[in-house]
Write a protein that holds these residues in place. Structure first.
Motif, PDB file in Angstrom:
ATOM      1  N   LEU A 263      54.302  12.442   7.873  1.00 23.38           N
ATOM      2  CA  LEU A 263      53.969  12.607   6.511  1.00 23.38           C
ATOM      3  C   LEU A 263      53.107  13.842   6.449  1.00 23.38           C
ATOM      4  N   VAL A 264      51.982  13.685   7.345  1.00 25.91           N
ATOM      5  CA  VAL A 264      50.990  14.741   7.442  1.00 25.91           C
ATOM      6  C   VAL A 264      51.385  16.203   7.600  1.00 25.91           C
ATOM      7  N   ASP A 265      52.430  16.259   8.688  1.00 27.00           N
ATOM      8  CA  ASP A 265      53.203  17.575   8.961  1.00 27.00           C
ATOM      9  C   ASP A 265      53.762  18.005   7.731  1.00 27.00           C
ATOM     10  N   LEU A 266      54.542  17.143   7.139  1.00 29.47           N
ATOM     11  CA  LEU A 266      55.333  17.660   5.681  1.00 29.47           C
ATOM     12  C   LEU A 266      54.205  18.175   4.828  1.00 29.47           C
ATOM     13  N   ALA A 267      52.954  17.604   4.690  1.00 28.22           N
ATOM     14  CA  ALA A 267      51.942  18.015   3.840  1.00 28.22           C
ATOM     15  C   ALA A 267      51.317  19.257   4.158  1.00 28.22           C
ATOM     16  N   GLU A 268      50.990  19.522   5.536  1.00 32.34           N
ATOM     17  CA  GLU A 268      50.647  20.755   6.221  1.00 32.34           C
ATOM     18  C   GLU A 268      51.448  21.788   5.880  1.00 32.34           C
ATOM     19  N   GLN A 269      52.770  21.535   6.267  1.00 32.79           N
ATOM     20  CA  GLN A 269      53.714  22.647   5.818  1.00 32.79           C
ATOM     21  C   GLN A 269      54.010  23.008   4.300  1.00 32.79           C
ATOM     22  N   SER A 270      53.907  22.010   3.404  1.00 31.87           N
ATOM     23  CA  SER A 270      53.950  22.159   2.008  1.00 31.87           C
ATOM     24  C   SER A 270      52.838  23.095   1.501  1.00 31.87           C
ATOM     25  N   ILE A 271      51.658  22.878   2.148  1.00 30.06           N
ATOM     26  CA  ILE A 271      50.547  23.692   1.615  1.00 30.06           C
ATOM     27  C   ILE A 271      50.697  25.165   2.308  1.00 30.06           C
ATOM     28  N   ALA A 272      51.142  25.347   3.375  1.00 30.59           N
ATOM     29  CA  ALA A 272      51.264  26.679   4.111  1.00 30.59           C
ATOM     30  C   ALA A 272      52.197  27.416   3.257  1.00 30.59           C
ATOM     31  N   ASN A 273      53.104  26.886   2.865  1.00 33.24           N
ATOM     32  CA  ASN A 273      54.442  27.386   1.878  1.00 33.24           C
ATOM     33  C   ASN A 273      54.241  27.565   0.454  1.00 33.24           C
ATOM     34  N   ARG A 274      53.002  27.119   0.159  1.00 29.58           N
ATOM     35  CA  ARG A 274      52.617  27.093  -1.387  1.00 29.58           C
ATOM     36  C   ARG A 274      52.631  28.682  -1.896  1.00 29.58           C
TER      37      ARG A 274
END
Length: 337
Positions: free
Chosen positions: A326-337
């Motif tokens: 879940l944290v990895d998904l969050a980090e990826q979502s933020i990086a791709n914002r």
């Protein structure tokens, strides 16, 4: 013959509607922490208003602020809703995190640098996953609102470095990750409810606290000695509109959709109000606070990084507790914002 069939069908529909109406409660109790004029309370009141209007009075929500339905204990709100003591809530992800570990995601230190990052989480795959988790725990999530980014204030000294926090006694909410973070930065965190925090700030029993600036402003915290404010966006506090599962199941599909859409619309209004005066294009709330003789510090990137480094062990430890995927998904979502 067709006339009689039409009449019979109309009578059957009215009877079904009347039966549903009889099963509905006269009032549905909605818990929230703060009332209007806080953005949180405004969002809750708007939900009640829109729901009553769109359901033509079938669903009447009554807001109970101050978490009075659970004797002021914010961390008991989700459990009470799941058990049916509370029908619905507009609740804080922080306050519900003791029961739903994954909600600590939004309290990961310095995960979200800005509103775009926050939106990338709540309005993307992370938000969808969080809603699945909340529903599995016994409540039906409908929409997001926002309490805002939490900033640190105190009565002693300007805070620019972790060293400035050394020994400061700070009120924090009753979630273990907050104690871990502030201990890592050298402060002395003290968990207490907000009802206890206000007199503690007044008497100097605690030196400071962390809350969104909308909370700071409405409560005139500068009058409580909180004359040093540091804008660091270290965590955010999204809010969730949710309904007890049994209450939700008692509504018709039509009324479920009315309740959900009313929550979505009320949440959008609440988010807009929560961000007013705090964005790059409008800093009027910050300037208003400065105008009251308060020192407001905005950290440079280098200064902020020092706090990131100080809390990284906490981040790493809680990543495992929350769930690395879940944290990895969050980090990826933020990086791709």
């Amino acid at each position: 013959m067709q006339f009689f069939k039409t009449v019979i069908a109309a009578v059957a529909t009215l009877a079904a509607t009347a039966a549903v109406a009889q099963e509905y409660k006269e009032e549905y109790r909605v818990s929230t922490v703060v009332p209007a004029p806080f953005p949180w309370g405004i969002a809750a009141e708007k939900w009640a208003e829109l729901t009553a209007e769109r359901s033509e009075g079938r669903i009447n929500l009554k807001i109970y602020p101050g978490v009075q339905l659970v004797q002021g204990d914010q961390t008991r709100e989700f459990t009470a809703m799941r058990q049916g003591v509370i029908d619905m809530a507009v609740g804080s992800t922080i306050n519900w995190s003791p029961q739903i570990t994954e909600l600590n995601l939004f309290s990961m230190p310095f995960l979200m640098p800005d509103y775009a990052a926050l939106d990338a989480l709540t309005q993307g795959p992370v938000g969808e996953r969080i809603f699945e988790i909340v529903q599995a725990k016994g409540a039906v999530p409908l929409a997001w609102a926002e309490n805002g980014f939490r900033e640190v204030t105190n009565s002693k000294t300007p805070i620019r470095t972790p060293a400035d926090l050394e020994g400061l006694k700070l009120r924090v909410v009753g979630s273990p990750i907050f104690s871990d973070m502030f201990s890592a930065m050298g402060a002395n965190p003290t968990q207490m409810s907000w009802a206890d925090a206000q007199p503690a700030l007044t008497t100097g029993a605690v030196d400071g606290q962390e809350n969104p600036l909308t909370i700071y402003s409405v409560l005139n915290m500068h009058e409580l000695g909180q004359t040093n404010v540091t804008l660091w966006h270290y965590v955010a506090d999204p809010l969730i509109f949710a309904v007890n599962q049994q209450v939700w199941d008692s509504f018709t599909s039509e009324d479920q959709e009315i309740l959900r859409q009313a929550a979505i619309d009320a949440g959008a209004i609440g988010i807009e109000i929560a961000r007013k005066g705090l964005t790059d294009g409008d800093q009027s709330l910050i300037e208003d606070i400065r105008g009251k003789g308060v020192e407001v510090i905005t950290l440079t990137d280098a200064e902020r990084q020092a706090f990131v480094d100080a809390t990284r062990p906490v981040y790493d430890a809680w990543k495992e507790k929350i769930g690395a995927d879940l944290v990895d998904l969050a980090e990826q979502s933020i990086a791709n914002r």
